[in-house]
Every structure is written in structure tokens, then in C-alpha cells.
Design a protein around this motif. Structure first.
Motif, PDB file in Angstrom:
ATOM      1  N   ALA A  20      33.834  61.563  47.242  1.00  0.00           N
ATOM      2  CA  ALA A  20      34.022  61.942  45.845  1.00  0.00           C
ATOM      3  C   ALA A  20      35.302  62.767  45.697  1.00  0.00           C
ATOM      4  CB  ALA A  20      32.833  62.761  45.341  1.00  0.00           C
ATOM      5  N   PRO A  21      36.001  62.629  44.557  1.00  0.00           N
ATOM      6  CA  PRO A  21      37.178  63.473  44.315  1.00  0.00           C
ATOM      7  C   PRO A  21      36.763  64.911  44.029  1.00  0.00           C
ATOM      8  CG  PRO A  21      36.706  62.109  42.398  1.00  0.00           C
ATOM      9  CD  PRO A  21      35.765  61.664  43.475  1.00  0.00           C
ATOM     10  N   LEU A  22      37.645  65.860  44.342  1.00  0.00           N
ATOM     11  CA  LEU A  22      37.395  67.271  44.046  1.00  0.00           C
ATOM     12  C   LEU A  22      37.925  67.612  42.664  1.00  0.00           C
ATOM     13  CD1 LEU A  22      38.229  69.103  47.401  1.00  0.00           C
ATOM     14  CD2 LEU A  22      36.123  67.984  46.678  1.00  0.00           C
ATOM     15  N   GLY A  23      37.313  68.628  42.044  1.00  0.00           N
ATOM     16  CA  GLY A  23      37.657  68.955  40.668  1.00  0.00           C
ATOM     17  C   GLY A  23      38.501  70.191  40.472  1.00  0.00           C
ATOM     18  N   ASN A  24      38.956  70.845  41.551  1.00  0.00           N
ATOM     19  CA  ASN A  24      39.728  72.086  41.372  1.00  0.00           C
ATOM     20  C   ASN A  24      41.227  71.879  41.556  1.00  0.00           C
ATOM     21  OD1 ASN A  24      39.724  71.716  44.141  1.00  0.00           O
ATOM     22  ND2 ASN A  24      38.349  73.431  44.557  1.00  0.00           N
ATOM     23  N   TYR A  25      41.698  70.689  41.184  1.00  0.00           N
ATOM     24  CA  TYR A  25      43.093  70.315  41.430  1.00  0.00           C
ATOM     25  C   TYR A  25      44.096  71.106  40.602  1.00  0.00           C
ATOM     26  CZ  TYR A  25      41.137  67.368  37.759  1.00  0.00           C
ATOM     27  OH  TYR A  25      40.440  66.917  36.670  1.00  0.00           O
ATOM     28  N   LEU A  26      43.729  71.489  39.366  1.00  0.00           N
ATOM     29  CA  LEU A  26      44.683  72.235  38.539  1.00  0.00           C
ATOM     30  C   LEU A  26      44.957  73.617  39.125  1.00  0.00           C
ATOM     31  CD1 LEU A  26      43.771  71.435  34.817  1.00  0.00           C
ATOM     32  CD2 LEU A  26      45.753  70.667  36.136  1.00  0.00           C
ATOM     33  N   ARG A  27      43.914  74.318  39.545  1.00  0.00           N
ATOM     34  CA  ARG A  27      44.124  75.629  40.157  1.00  0.00           C
ATOM     35  C   ARG A  27      44.848  75.500  41.490  1.00  0.00           C
ATOM     36  NH1 ARG A  27      38.606  77.754  40.834  1.00  0.00           N
ATOM     37  NH2 ARG A  27      38.039  75.608  40.363  1.00  0.00           N
ATOM     38  N   TYR A  28      44.533  74.461  42.243  1.00  0.00           N
ATOM     39  CA  TYR A  28      45.243  74.245  43.506  1.00  0.00           C
ATOM     40  C   TYR A  28      46.739  74.058  43.235  1.00  0.00           C
ATOM     41  CZ  TYR A  28      46.179  72.490  48.206  1.00  0.00           C
ATOM     42  OH  TYR A  28      46.670  72.331  49.473  1.00  0.00           O
ATOM     43  N   LEU A  29      47.054  73.217  42.247  1.00  0.00           N
ATOM     44  CA  LEU A  29      48.450  72.919  41.938  1.00  0.00           C
ATOM     45  C   LEU A  29      49.165  74.136  41.353  1.00  0.00           C
ATOM     46  CD1 LEU A  29      50.430  70.482  41.948  1.00  0.00           C
ATOM     47  CD2 LEU A  29      49.752  70.071  39.584  1.00  0.00           C
ATOM     48  N   LEU A  30      48.536  74.796  40.382  1.00  0.00           N
ATOM     49  CA  LEU A  30      49.182  75.917  39.713  1.00  0.00           C
ATOM     50  C   LEU A  30      49.273  77.162  40.588  1.00  0.00           C
ATOM     51  CD1 LEU A  30      47.602  75.489  36.164  1.00  0.00           C
ATOM     52  CD2 LEU A  30      49.935  74.930  36.873  1.00  0.00           C
ATOM     53  N   SER A  31      48.398  77.264  41.582  1.00  0.00           N
ATOM     54  CA  SER A  31      48.485  78.383  42.527  1.00  0.00           C
ATOM     55  C   SER A  31      49.641  78.202  43.499  1.00  0.00           C
ATOM     56  CB  SER A  31      47.184  78.512  43.318  1.00  0.00           C
ATOM     57  OG  SER A  31      47.080  77.479  44.288  1.00  0.00           O
ATOM     58  N   GLY A  32      50.100  76.964  43.623  1.00  0.00           N
ATOM     59  CA  GLY A  32      51.138  76.660  44.595  1.00  0.00           C
ATOM     60  C   GLY A  32      50.615  76.405  45.989  1.00  0.00           C
ATOM     61  N   LEU A  70      40.392  80.313  32.692  1.00  0.00           N
ATOM     62  CA  LEU A  70      40.725  79.335  31.657  1.00  0.00           C
ATOM     63  C   LEU A  70      41.009  77.973  32.280  1.00  0.00           C
ATOM     64  CD1 LEU A  70      41.470  78.500  28.759  1.00  0.00           C
ATOM     65  CD2 LEU A  70      43.789  79.378  29.203  1.00  0.00           C
ATOM     66  N   VAL A  71      41.784  77.959  33.351  1.00  0.00           N
ATOM     67  CA  VAL A  71      42.119  76.704  34.019  1.00  0.00           C
ATOM     68  C   VAL A  71      40.863  76.057  34.594  1.00  0.00           C
ATOM     69  CG1 VAL A  71      43.474  75.637  35.849  1.00  0.00           C
ATOM     70  CG2 VAL A  71      44.443  77.519  34.522  1.00  0.00           C
ATOM     71  N   LYS A  72      39.963  76.880  35.107  1.00  0.00           N
ATOM     72  CA  LYS A  72      38.708  76.350  35.648  1.00  0.00           C
ATOM     73  C   LYS A  72      37.898  75.662  34.553  1.00  0.00           C
ATOM     74  CE  LYS A  72      34.849  77.747  38.628  1.00  0.00           C
ATOM     75  NZ  LYS A  72      34.242  78.882  39.380  1.00  0.00           N
ATOM     76  N   GLY A  73      37.920  76.223  33.350  1.00  0.00           N
ATOM     77  CA  GLY A  73      37.238  75.590  32.225  1.00  0.00           C
ATOM     78  C   GLY A  73      37.876  74.265  31.857  1.00  0.00           C
ATOM     79  N   ILE A  74      39.213  74.201  31.919  1.00  0.00           N
ATOM     80  CA  ILE A  74      39.916  72.944  31.637  1.00  0.00           C
ATOM     81  C   ILE A  74      39.545  71.891  32.678  1.00  0.00           C
ATOM     82  CG2 ILE A  74      42.187  71.849  31.505  1.00  0.00           C
ATOM     83  CD1 ILE A  74      43.255  74.526  30.427  1.00  0.00           C
ATOM     84  N   GLU A  75      39.453  72.309  33.941  1.00  0.00           N
ATOM     85  CA  GLU A  75      39.045  71.380  35.003  1.00  0.00           C
ATOM     86  C   GLU A  75      37.669  70.798  34.718  1.00  0.00           C
ATOM     87  OE1 GLU A  75      41.342  73.453  38.826  1.00  0.00           O
ATOM     88  OE2 GLU A  75      39.268  73.981  38.342  1.00  0.00           O
ATOM     89  N   ALA A  76      36.755  71.641  34.253  1.00  0.00           N
ATOM     90  CA  ALA A  76      35.408  71.161  33.943  1.00  0.00           C
ATOM     91  C   ALA A  76      35.451  70.113  32.837  1.00  0.00           C
ATOM     92  CB  ALA A  76      34.514  72.331  33.546  1.00  0.00           C
TER      93      ALA A  76
END
Length: 262
Positions: free
Chosen positions: A207-219, A234-240
């Protein structure tokens, strides 16, 4: 290039295959709460999946543990890597594990499978060291359209080639010259070949993981952080909210391999 501008300055002129990279990653990790949270979420997911899909008695071992091993969340897990550091318990090659036959319940691996020069040796080692019903839980770069574009442009020392015909690589070090598309090649494109070669090691979950935005934006551990830590919720909510389209935009996926009981 944009990737050069975004690259973490602390890693400039550091040999990615050296112990200096581990020291730099430790310093970067200590000042980035967002990526620590992402890694901790991955730890919990991997542990939960190991308890859901695997059974038997034996040791839990992480390969390629790096600077944020799963033992930070679950202390019973033995942390190993091919590069020595203060974060690991033992230097060990996942393609030639220094453990007895049939002694391991779970092999955990975060972002390390694609660094294995000869993955078939790793699969043979799984057959040897795992107890019946035990298995491996691996987190790897995904092959979504977004991931396929980003991975080709962000990493100077690693490629992302879905067309590579050879599972093996000519990797000259622990980190360099890897193909980040290896899990796609082995478990998606060449799935019939894998199933034919290793019938006792079926893939029972992916299955794909859902925390990609925080991973990307954290660097992550290699690039500059792009937003303040206070925006992480906020980003976690967007991921959801984006979860229904994870298959199209996720950057990583998790898979579980289970050794047959007979």
C-alpha cells in the motif's frame, strides 16, 4: 538546478557512502521535528503490519537502520547497517546476515532495499533466517506519477529507472548508484518472475504511504525544510483529505513479505 538549491548545505562535499554522512544526518534529524514525526509514524505502521501479517517466535531485526532506527520506537528491534554509527547495534550485510537459520521473526527495512546490489541474495537470506510465518516489512520509494517525476530530478547519487532490466546494480557504496525504482521493477513489473523464483516468500500486503507532503516539505534528511514545524498539523490534515488519490501522488509504499509455513 532546483535540486541543487534545495540540497541540505551540511551535506555539501560529504561522501554519501562514508560515516560522515551518518554524522551529518544525525545533526539534521535532531533539528527537524517534522521528519522525526514522519519516521515515527512509519515505525508504528511497520510494527503494526508485522503483528497483523506475521507470526512465529524469533528476533526482530532492522537492516539499513541509519540514524533513526525503528528501535527508537520499539527497543527490542536489533538495529543493523552496513555503515557503522552510534545509532546501530551491529554492522551487518542484509545479503549475508550473521544470524542463525530460522531465528528471525521480522526483518524491517526503511528505504534500504533499493540499495542492495544483489537483491536475490537478500531473498535467499530471508528464506534461510526467517521462521515459518515470519517475514519482511519494507518501506521503499513508490512508483506513482508524481514520485516517478520527482525521484528522477532530486537525487544526484541515485537513479530512478523503471526500464532497467537487471535487478542487480553496480553500486560502489552503501548509498550511491542505487535504482530507487527497484521495488517497482521486482514487485510490480517483474512480479511473475519474483513469484516464480521465490514461491515461499509471497507478498501479502502492499500500500502507498500517506505522509508524503510532510516528508517532502520537511526536506527529509537531504534537503532544506520548506515550511515551519508549526504548520505540520495543517499539512497532516491535507494529507488525510488527499488519501483517496494516494496511488497517484504518494512518494513511498510499504510491502509485507511472509515466509510460507510449509
Amino acid at each position: 538546478m532546483l535540486a541543487d538549491f534545495l540540497r541540505e548545505p551540511l551535506l555539501d562535499k560529504i561522501d554519501v557512502d562514508s560515516t560522515d554522512r551518518m554524522t551529518a544526518h544525525e545533526e539534521i534529524l535532531n533539528r527537524k521535528p517534522m521528519i522525526r514525526e514522519v519516521f515515527s509514524e512509519i515505525h508504528r505502521l511497520m510494527w503494526t503490519l508485522s503483528r497483523q501479517y506475521l507470526d512465529g517466535s524469533g528476533q526482530d531485526i532492522e537492516i539499513g537502520a541509519g540514524v533513526y532506527p525503528i528501535k527508537r520506537s520499539y527497543p527490542s528491534v536489533l538495529a543493523t547497517d552496513v555503515v557503522p554509527s552510534a545509532s546501530i547495534d551491529r554492522v551487518m550485510d542484509a545479503q549475508a546476515m550473521d544470524v542463525p537459520d530460522g531465528s528471525v521473526r521480522t526483518i524491517f527495512g526503511q528505504h534500504c532495499f533499493h540499495h542492495l546490489p544483489q537483491p536475490e541474495k537478500f531473498f535467499h537470506e530471508l528464506q534461510r533466517v526467517l521462521v515459518p510465518g515470519g517475514g519482511a516489512v519494507l518501506v521503499e520509494p513508490y512508483w506513482s506519477p508524481v514520485a516517478s517525476v520527482l525521484y528522477k530530478r532530486l537525487f544526484a547519487s541515485e537513479g530512478f529507472d523503471k526500464t532497467e532490466q537487471n535487478w542487480n546494480s553496480s553500486a560502489s557504496g552503501a548509498m550511491s548508484d542505487a535504482n530507487q525504482a527497484l521495488s517497482y521493477v521486482v514487485f510490480k513489473r517483474d512480479r511473475q518472475r519474483y513469484d516464480r523464483m521465490f514461491p515461499s516468500l509471497p507478498v501479502v500486503h502492499q500500500a502507498p504511504l500517506g505522509n508524503y507532503l510532510r516528508y517532502l516539505l520537511s526536506g527529509g534528511l537531504n534537503f532544506r525544510q520548506l515550511i515551519p514545524d508549526g504548520l505540520a498539523p495543517l499539512v497532516k490534515g491535507i494529507e488525510a483529505g488527499l488519501s483517496p488519490v494516494n496511488r497517484w501522488i504518494a512518494l513511498h509504499h510499504v510491502l509485507v513479505i511472509r515466509k510460507a509455513k510449509d
